[in-house]
Motif scaffolding. Structure first.
Motif, PDB file in Angstrom:
ATOM      1  N   VAL A  54     -10.745  -0.970   1.449  1.00 24.43           N
ATOM      2  CA  VAL A  54      -9.819  -2.098   1.514  1.00 24.43           C
ATOM      3  C   VAL A  54     -10.104  -3.129   0.418  1.00 24.43           C
ATOM      4  O   VAL A  54      -9.201  -3.663  -0.213  1.00 24.43           O
ATOM      5  N   MET A  55     -11.381  -3.359   0.156  1.00 26.03           N
ATOM      6  CA  MET A  55     -11.756  -4.418  -0.774  1.00 26.03           C
ATOM      7  C   MET A  55     -11.539  -4.035  -2.238  1.00 26.03           C
ATOM      8  O   MET A  55     -11.525  -4.884  -3.114  1.00 26.03           O
ATOM      9  N   GLU A  56     -11.386  -2.735  -2.479  1.00 28.12           N
ATOM     10  CA  GLU A  56     -11.158  -2.266  -3.847  1.00 28.12           C
ATOM     11  C   GLU A  56      -9.939  -2.947  -4.474  1.00 28.12           C
ATOM     12  O   GLU A  56      -9.930  -3.297  -5.645  1.00 28.12           O
ATOM     13  N   ASN A  57      -8.902  -3.084  -3.680  1.00 24.51           N
ATOM     14  CA  ASN A  57      -7.703  -3.775  -4.166  1.00 24.51           C
ATOM     15  C   ASN A  57      -7.060  -4.487  -2.974  1.00 24.51           C
ATOM     16  O   ASN A  57      -6.285  -3.908  -2.227  1.00 24.51           O
ATOM     17  N   VAL A  58      -7.413  -5.749  -2.829  1.00 21.06           N
ATOM     18  CA  VAL A  58      -7.037  -6.487  -1.624  1.00 21.06           C
ATOM     19  C   VAL A  58      -5.518  -6.673  -1.513  1.00 21.06           C
ATOM     20  O   VAL A  58      -4.947  -6.517  -0.436  1.00 21.06           O
ATOM     21  N   THR A  59      -4.889  -6.972  -2.625  1.00 20.73           N
ATOM     22  CA  THR A  59      -3.440  -7.206  -2.599  1.00 20.73           C
ATOM     23  C   THR A  59      -2.706  -5.963  -2.099  1.00 20.73           C
ATOM     24  O   THR A  59      -1.833  -6.044  -1.232  1.00 20.73           O
ATOM     25  N   GLU A  60      -3.111  -4.819  -2.654  1.00 21.64           N
ATOM     26  CA  GLU A  60      -2.508  -3.553  -2.246  1.00 21.64           C
ATOM     27  C   GLU A  60      -2.832  -3.260  -0.777  1.00 21.64           C
ATOM     28  O   GLU A  60      -1.973  -2.846  -0.005  1.00 21.64           O
ATOM     29  N   ALA A  61      -4.084  -3.526  -0.398  1.00 22.56           N
ATOM     30  CA  ALA A  61      -4.519  -3.248   0.976  1.00 22.56           C
ATOM     31  C   ALA A  61      -3.722  -4.063   1.990  1.00 22.56           C
ATOM     32  O   ALA A  61      -3.343  -3.562   3.049  1.00 22.56           O
ATOM     33  N   ILE A  62      -3.446  -5.325   1.663  1.00 20.88           N
ATOM     34  CA  ILE A  62      -2.690  -6.171   2.590  1.00 20.88           C
ATOM     35  C   ILE A  62      -1.317  -5.556   2.866  1.00 20.88           C
ATOM     36  O   ILE A  62      -0.882  -5.461   4.012  1.00 20.88           O
ATOM     37  N   GLU A  63      -0.683  -5.099   1.787  1.00 21.18           N
ATOM     38  CA  GLU A  63       0.639  -4.469   1.942  1.00 21.18           C
ATOM     39  C   GLU A  63       0.587  -3.241   2.842  1.00 21.18           C
ATOM     40  O   GLU A  63       1.409  -3.073   3.733  1.00 21.18           O
ATOM     41  N   ILE A  64      -0.396  -2.380   2.558  1.00 20.91           N
ATOM     42  CA  ILE A  64      -0.524  -1.148   3.349  1.00 20.91           C
ATOM     43  C   ILE A  64      -0.827  -1.486   4.809  1.00 20.91           C
ATOM     44  O   ILE A  64      -0.212  -0.946   5.729  1.00 20.91           O
ATOM     45  N   LEU A  65      -1.759  -2.420   4.992  1.00 18.93           N
ATOM     46  CA  LEU A  65      -2.143  -2.786   6.357  1.00 18.93           C
ATOM     47  C   LEU A  65      -0.959  -3.386   7.114  1.00 18.93           C
ATOM     48  O   LEU A  65      -0.779  -3.127   8.308  1.00 18.93           O
ATOM     49  N   GLN A  66      -0.161  -4.179   6.409  1.00 21.50           N
ATOM     50  CA  GLN A  66       1.006  -4.763   7.082  1.00 21.50           C
ATOM     51  C   GLN A  66       1.979  -3.674   7.529  1.00 21.50           C
ATOM     52  O   GLN A  66       2.549  -3.752   8.618  1.00 21.50           O
ATOM     53  N   ARG A  67       2.132  -2.660   6.676  1.00 23.68           N
ATOM     54  CA  ARG A  67       3.020  -1.553   7.064  1.00 23.68           C
ATOM     55  C   ARG A  67       2.476  -0.814   8.286  1.00 23.68           C
ATOM     56  O   ARG A  67       3.211  -0.470   9.202  1.00 23.68           O
ATOM     57  N   ILE A  68       1.176  -0.585   8.281  1.00 25.01           N
ATOM     58  CA  ILE A  68       0.557   0.104   9.424  1.00 25.01           C
ATOM     59  C   ILE A  68       0.702  -0.741  10.688  1.00 25.01           C
ATOM     60  O   ILE A  68       1.082  -0.244  11.751  1.00 25.01           O
ATOM     61  N   LYS A  69       0.411  -2.031  10.543  1.00 27.52           N
ATOM     62  CA  LYS A  69       0.498  -2.915  11.704  1.00 27.52           C
ATOM     63  C   LYS A  69       1.928  -3.019  12.242  1.00 27.52           C
ATOM     64  O   LYS A  69       2.139  -3.204  13.435  1.00 27.52           O
ATOM     65  N   SER A  70       2.896  -2.890  11.339  1.00 27.11           N
ATOM     66  CA  SER A  70       4.291  -2.999  11.783  1.00 27.11           C
ATOM     67  C   SER A  70       4.677  -1.818  12.679  1.00 27.11           C
ATOM     68  O   SER A  70       5.664  -1.876  13.406  1.00 27.11           O
ATOM     69  N   LEU A  71       3.885  -0.751  12.641  1.00 23.52           N
ATOM     70  CA  LEU A  71       4.120   0.377  13.555  1.00 23.52           C
ATOM     71  C   LEU A  71       3.585   0.055  14.951  1.00 23.52           C
ATOM     72  O   LEU A  71       3.826   0.804  15.899  1.00 23.52           O
ATOM     73  N   GLY A  72       2.818  -1.011  15.047  1.00 21.11           N
ATOM     74  CA  GLY A  72       2.245  -1.368  16.347  1.00 21.11           C
ATOM     75  C   GLY A  72       0.845  -0.806  16.559  1.00 21.11           C
ATOM     76  O   GLY A  72       0.260  -0.940  17.626  1.00 21.11           O
ATOM     77  N   VAL A  73       0.328  -0.188  15.485  1.00 23.07           N
ATOM     78  CA  VAL A  73      -0.994   0.437  15.551  1.00 23.07           C
ATOM     79  C   VAL A  73      -2.063  -0.617  15.276  1.00 23.07           C
ATOM     80  O   VAL A  73      -1.829  -1.573  14.545  1.00 23.07           O
ATOM     81  N   LYS A  74      -3.252  -0.444  15.880  1.00 21.46           N
ATOM     82  CA  LYS A  74      -4.355  -1.373  15.629  1.00 21.46           C
ATOM     83  C   LYS A  74      -5.139  -0.939  14.381  1.00 21.46           C
ATOM     84  O   LYS A  74      -5.159   0.249  14.047  1.00 21.46           O
ATOM     85  N   VAL A  75      -5.789  -1.904  13.751  1.00 22.18           N
ATOM     86  CA  VAL A  75      -6.565  -1.569  12.559  1.00 22.18           C
ATOM     87  C   VAL A  75      -7.991  -2.118  12.662  1.00 22.18           C
ATOM     88  O   VAL A  75      -8.196  -3.294  12.974  1.00 22.18           O
ATOM     89  N   ALA A  76      -8.955  -1.249  12.396  1.00 24.08           N
ATOM     90  CA  ALA A  76     -10.363  -1.657  12.385  1.00 24.08           C
ATOM     91  C   ALA A  76     -10.953  -1.452  10.999  1.00 24.08           C
ATOM     92  O   ALA A  76     -10.633  -0.476  10.316  1.00 24.08           O
ATOM     93  N   LEU A  77     -11.799  -2.380  10.577  1.00 26.41           N
ATOM     94  CA  LEU A  77     -12.508  -2.233   9.313  1.00 26.41           C
ATOM     95  C   LEU A  77     -13.860  -1.584   9.612  1.00 26.41           C
ATOM     96  O   LEU A  77     -14.693  -2.163  10.301  1.00 26.41           O
TER      97      LEU A  77
END
Ligand code: C2E
Ligand code: CA
Ligand code: CA
Ligand code: CA
Length: 277
Positions: free
Chosen positions: A154-177
């Motif tokens: 995630v930290m490799e490219n934070v801007t990109e990661a935020i976008e991806i994580l938002q898409r995943i979260k929009s599915l209603g799925v939980k995310v753990a680091l």
């Protein structure tokens, strides 16, 4: 000088050859396993530290070869990543975890299932769409599914990661680091990431009792997680004293050999019944 240089070189190529051969052998086995159903998921219980109840399970992939011997993910995940097989493997893991969740629900066992997502898979544009398809096809309540992605990915490219994580979260799925504390998080970035949970890396948890620095890091992560409103999850718990320590520090969830090793699905269900969890 020339002599020794040459022999070093020979030594080096032999070792490389052996490694390449091993990787090739694993690739063949993995292709076969993906095609013939030779992959399995084992499940390790996750326990809530306040209630002592089972809250979930982490799905960990296993490969069985024809002789029935198990090969661990530390060996074949890197091969899957190097050969591009990781996309198929990741899809299989997600679909199988959803199927198992449904099967358990029918038996009256309800547990959130966490799946590991490779950094490569995480960055593939098609990943979120595939996940959405798998969720829709399985009928799983998406909030019962959790994606684990490593801090370093995630930290490799934070801007990109935020976008991806938002898409995943929009599915209603939980995310753990996952493996938190081993990467190089910028603390300000961390607060901008849409996350649900931090998993304290086991290297700290396992050294808690003998190493003050590991205690300092663990306590700092717990405080940080609490301040950010995230669940903090300790993994690699191998003793009751470690468990007590983490509970006293306010850690939310725990996982480790102290509770159970990762188990095949039938054994997992039996474990839950026997423990009355
Ligand atoms: P991870 O995600 O950090 O998973 C935790 C690993 O620690 C697992 O090893 C688990 O069996 C082990 N473990 C759990 N509790 C303890 C404990 O108390 N003591 C000790 N010594 N070890 C403990 P495993 O199953 O060999 O998996 C290794 C790694 O392989 C995982 O690390 C994860 O990065 C990767 N992996 C596993 N399954 C998958 C998968 O389906 N997809 C992907 N992309 N990666 C996977
Ligand atoms: Ca994990
Ligand atoms: Ca981990
Ligand atoms: Ca909390």
């Amino acid at each position: 000088v020339k002599q020794s240089g040459r022999s070093n070189y020979q030594f080096y190529t032999t070792e490389l050859d052996e490694r390449a051969e091993l990787a090739h052998m694993l690739e063949v086995k993995l292709r076969t396993a993906l095609r013939d159903g030779g992959l399995r998921l084992h499940y390790q219980p996750v326990v809530d530290l306040k209630s002592g109840k089972l809250v979930g399970a982490e799905a960990l992939v296993r490969m069985e070869d024809k002789e029935g011997a198990a090969i661990g993910p530390d060996k074949f995940i890197p091969v899957a990543e190097a050969t591009g097989l990781i996309a198929d493997l990741g899809e299989w893991v997600a679909a199988e975890a959803c199927r198992q969740h449904d099967a358990w629900l029918r038996e009256g066992l309800s547990a959130t299932i966490a799946i590991n997502v490779s950094p490569l898979q995480f960055k593939q544009a098609s990943f979120t769409d595939k996940l959405a398809g798998i969720i829709a096809g399985s009928g799983i309540d998406p909030s019962c599914l959790e994606i684990e992605v490593t801090e370093s990915a995630v930290m490799e490219n934070v801007t990109e990661a935020i976008e991806i994580l938002q898409r995943i979260k929009s599915l209603g799925v939980k995310v753990a680091l996952d493996d938190f504390g081993t990467g190089y998080s910028s603390l300000s970035s961390l607060s901008t990431l849409p996350l649900d949970k931090l998993k304290v890396d086991q290297s700290f948890v396992r050294r808690l009792e003998r190493d003050p620095a590991s205690r300092a890091v663990t306590e700092a992560i717990i405080t940080l997680g609490q301040r950010l409103g995230l669940d903090v999850h300790g993994e690699g718990i191998e003793s009751e004293s470690t468990l007590r320590y983490l509970a006293a520090q306010g850690c939310d969830q725990a996982q480790g050999y102290w509770f159970s090793r990762p188990l095949p699905p039938e054994e997992f269900a039996r474990w839950v019944r026997e423990k009355g969890l």
